[in-house]
Design a protein around this motif. Structure first.
Motif, PDB file in Angstrom:
ATOM      1  N   HIS A  15      37.128  46.003  44.832  1.00  0.00           N
ATOM      2  CA  HIS A  15      37.421  44.365  44.698  1.00  0.00           C
ATOM      3  C   HIS A  15      36.032  43.591  45.180  1.00  0.00           C
ATOM      4  CE1 HIS A  15      42.016  44.570  44.440  1.00  0.00           C
ATOM      5  NE2 HIS A  15      41.328  45.244  43.577  1.00  0.00           N
ATOM      6  N   ARG A  16      35.359  44.064  45.978  1.00  0.00           N
ATOM      7  CA  ARG A  16      34.220  43.746  46.585  1.00  0.00           C
ATOM      8  C   ARG A  16      33.096  43.853  45.750  1.00  0.00           C
ATOM      9  NH1 ARG A  16      32.429  42.336  52.001  1.00  0.00           N
ATOM     10  NH2 ARG A  16      30.229  42.473  52.244  1.00  0.00           N
ATOM     11  N   GLU A  17      32.927  45.120  45.110  1.00  0.00           N
ATOM     12  CA  GLU A  17      31.963  45.264  44.236  1.00  0.00           C
ATOM     13  C   GLU A  17      32.214  44.588  42.941  1.00  0.00           C
ATOM     14  OE1 GLU A  17      29.716  49.048  41.687  1.00  0.00           O
ATOM     15  OE2 GLU A  17      31.318  49.506  43.099  1.00  0.00           O
ATOM     16  N   LEU A  18      33.369  44.252  42.558  1.00  0.00           N
ATOM     17  CA  LEU A  18      33.660  43.475  41.418  1.00  0.00           C
ATOM     18  C   LEU A  18      33.093  41.854  41.650  1.00  0.00           C
ATOM     19  CD1 LEU A  18      35.176  42.690  38.836  1.00  0.00           C
ATOM     20  CD2 LEU A  18      37.453  42.695  40.102  1.00  0.00           C
ATOM     21  N   TRP A  19      33.454  41.391  42.863  1.00  0.00           N
ATOM     22  CA  TRP A  19      33.240  40.373  43.042  1.00  0.00           C
ATOM     23  C   TRP A  19      31.682  40.300  42.972  1.00  0.00           C
ATOM     24  CZ3 TRP A  19      30.458  37.331  46.435  1.00  0.00           C
ATOM     25  CH2 TRP A  19      30.695  35.933  46.850  1.00  0.00           C
ATOM     26  N   LEU A  20      30.972  40.742  43.824  1.00  0.00           N
ATOM     27  CA  LEU A  20      29.412  40.857  43.876  1.00  0.00           C
ATOM     28  C   LEU A  20      28.858  41.054  42.521  1.00  0.00           C
ATOM     29  CD1 LEU A  20      29.051  42.984  46.999  1.00  0.00           C
ATOM     30  CD2 LEU A  20      28.546  40.552  46.995  1.00  0.00           C
ATOM     31  N   HIS A  21      29.434  41.838  41.978  1.00  0.00           N
ATOM     32  CA  HIS A  21      28.694  42.018  40.253  1.00  0.00           C
ATOM     33  C   HIS A  21      29.096  40.750  39.582  1.00  0.00           C
ATOM     34  CE1 HIS A  21      27.814  44.291  36.686  1.00  0.00           C
ATOM     35  NE2 HIS A  21      28.867  43.415  36.263  1.00  0.00           N
ATOM     36  N   ALA A  22      30.016  40.092  39.610  1.00  0.00           N
ATOM     37  CA  ALA A  22      30.397  38.946  38.901  1.00  0.00           C
ATOM     38  C   ALA A  22      29.928  37.781  39.376  1.00  0.00           C
ATOM     39  CB  ALA A  22      31.849  38.902  38.988  1.00  0.00           C
ATOM     40  N   ASN A  23      29.147  37.868  40.555  1.00  0.00           N
ATOM     41  CA  ASN A  23      28.376  36.865  41.018  1.00  0.00           C
ATOM     42  C   ASN A  23      26.902  37.088  41.231  1.00  0.00           C
ATOM     43  OD1 ASN A  23      30.283  34.415  42.161  1.00  0.00           O
ATOM     44  ND2 ASN A  23      31.059  36.312  42.516  1.00  0.00           N
ATOM     45  N   GLU A  24      26.545  37.986  40.235  1.00  0.00           N
ATOM     46  CA  GLU A  24      25.075  38.195  39.874  1.00  0.00           C
ATOM     47  C   GLU A  24      24.365  38.934  41.108  1.00  0.00           C
ATOM     48  OE1 GLU A  24      24.030  38.103  36.780  1.00  0.00           O
ATOM     49  OE2 GLU A  24      25.859  36.932  36.303  1.00  0.00           O
ATOM     50  N   VAL A  25      25.103  39.583  42.085  1.00  0.00           N
ATOM     51  CA  VAL A  25      24.446  40.428  43.031  1.00  0.00           C
ATOM     52  C   VAL A  25      24.855  41.750  42.538  1.00  0.00           C
ATOM     53  CG1 VAL A  25      24.665  41.214  45.489  1.00  0.00           C
ATOM     54  CG2 VAL A  25      25.560  38.778  44.866  1.00  0.00           C
ATOM     55  N   LEU A 148      35.480  44.632  52.983  1.00  0.00           N
ATOM     56  CA  LEU A 148      34.672  45.984  52.883  1.00  0.00           C
ATOM     57  C   LEU A 148      35.832  46.941  52.811  1.00  0.00           C
ATOM     58  CD1 LEU A 148      32.037  46.314  55.570  1.00  0.00           C
ATOM     59  CD2 LEU A 148      31.580  46.234  53.312  1.00  0.00           C
ATOM     60  N   LEU A 149      35.784  47.979  51.728  1.00  0.00           N
ATOM     61  CA  LEU A 149      36.695  48.879  51.427  1.00  0.00           C
ATOM     62  C   LEU A 149      36.963  49.994  52.626  1.00  0.00           C
ATOM     63  CD1 LEU A 149      38.867  49.463  48.985  1.00  0.00           C
ATOM     64  CD2 LEU A 149      37.071  50.826  48.070  1.00  0.00           C
ATOM     65  N   HIS A 150      35.845  50.235  53.126  1.00  0.00           N
ATOM     66  CA  HIS A 150      35.725  51.576  53.942  1.00  0.00           C
ATOM     67  C   HIS A 150      36.473  52.819  53.516  1.00  0.00           C
ATOM     68  CE1 HIS A 150      34.187  48.870  57.214  1.00  0.00           C
ATOM     69  NE2 HIS A 150      35.305  48.098  57.160  1.00  0.00           N
ATOM     70  N   ALA A 151      36.148  53.046  52.368  1.00  0.00           N
ATOM     71  CA  ALA A 151      36.519  54.485  51.839  1.00  0.00           C
ATOM     72  C   ALA A 151      35.384  55.321  51.375  1.00  0.00           C
ATOM     73  CB  ALA A 151      37.030  53.865  50.412  1.00  0.00           C
ATOM     74  N   TYR A 160      26.188  50.346  48.997  1.00  0.00           N
ATOM     75  CA  TYR A 160      26.244  50.763  50.337  1.00  0.00           C
ATOM     76  C   TYR A 160      25.517  50.048  51.257  1.00  0.00           C
ATOM     77  CZ  TYR A 160      26.971  53.681  54.294  1.00  0.00           C
ATOM     78  OH  TYR A 160      27.187  54.037  55.723  1.00  0.00           O
ATOM     79  N   ASP A 161      24.173  50.081  51.123  1.00  0.00           N
ATOM     80  CA  ASP A 161      23.306  49.310  52.254  1.00  0.00           C
ATOM     81  C   ASP A 161      23.560  47.813  52.242  1.00  0.00           C
ATOM     82  OD1 ASP A 161      21.929  51.906  52.477  1.00  0.00           O
ATOM     83  OD2 ASP A 161      20.322  51.407  50.937  1.00  0.00           O
ATOM     84  N   PHE A 162      23.813  47.189  51.312  1.00  0.00           N
ATOM     85  CA  PHE A 162      24.221  45.781  51.308  1.00  0.00           C
ATOM     86  C   PHE A 162      25.581  45.577  51.924  1.00  0.00           C
ATOM     87  CE2 PHE A 162      26.537  42.075  49.557  1.00  0.00           C
ATOM     88  CZ  PHE A 162      25.480  41.226  49.281  1.00  0.00           C
ATOM     89  N   CYS A 163      26.450  46.339  51.656  1.00  0.00           N
ATOM     90  CA  CYS A 163      27.796  45.980  52.556  1.00  0.00           C
ATOM     91  C   CYS A 163      27.809  46.435  53.897  1.00  0.00           C
ATOM     92  CB  CYS A 163      28.743  46.820  51.740  1.00  0.00           C
ATOM     93  SG  CYS A 163      29.360  46.265  50.138  1.00  0.00           S
TER      94      CYS A 163
END
Length: 167
Positions: A15-25, A148-151, A160-163
């Protein structure tokens, strides 16, 4: 914002990657894994671009669609996120249905693994899709980034580096 197949895929991964992607990160350009996947997508079936069509419906782009057989082809590098890949194809089939194209199926292909899987859209999938789309909308409209997912999958992620910059 229209929900894309990438959103559906990422919803099933992180979900974090989804949000970041949708917010142009966007971090995909820094990832060797993403580059390898794009190369496989472009070279695994070179004749495909001539035989099948790219179509866009409701803001959703399907790279390889066979309109005669009503089959969506999706190519992936690895089956590690297979649930997300299946969800993505089912979303394509759902969008096709919503646009009056009944009875389409999908083929999920992992060329490097020599695995193919036929995908259909079931009544259960349709009801799950409504839940996915509702949850995705909530995530996309959130003002804060999910935690963070921590998976184990995080170690191979382009974010990865961003998170994990502070750890």
């Amino acid at each position: 914002m229209p929900i894309t197949a990438t959103h559906v895929n990422l919803y099933h991964v992180c979900h974090r990657e989804l949000w970041l992607h949708a917010n142009e990160v966007r971090m995909e350009h820094t990832s060797d894994t993403v580059s390898e996947g794009k190369l496989i997508h472009e070279t695994a079936y070179p004749q495909r671009a001539e035989r099948y069509r790219e179509i866009v419906l409701d803001g959703v782009k399907i790279d390889f669609y066979d309109p005669k057989a009503k089959v969506v082809h999706e190519i992936k590098k690895s089956n590690k996120a297979e649930a997300a890949h299946l969800a993505q194809i089912k979303y394509y089939l759902y969008i096709l249905e919503q646009n009056g194209i009944e009875g389409a199926t999908g083929i999920l292909e992992y060329p490097t693994l020599r695995i193919t899987e036929t995908v259909t859209l079931t009544p259960t999938d349709r009801s799950e899709m409504v839940k996915w789309l509702t949850n995705i909308t909530v995530i996309l409209n959130s003002l804060t980034c999910p935690p963070l997912l921590h998976a184990p999958i995080c170690k191979r992620c382009s974010y990865y580096d961003f998170c994990y910059v502070g750890e």
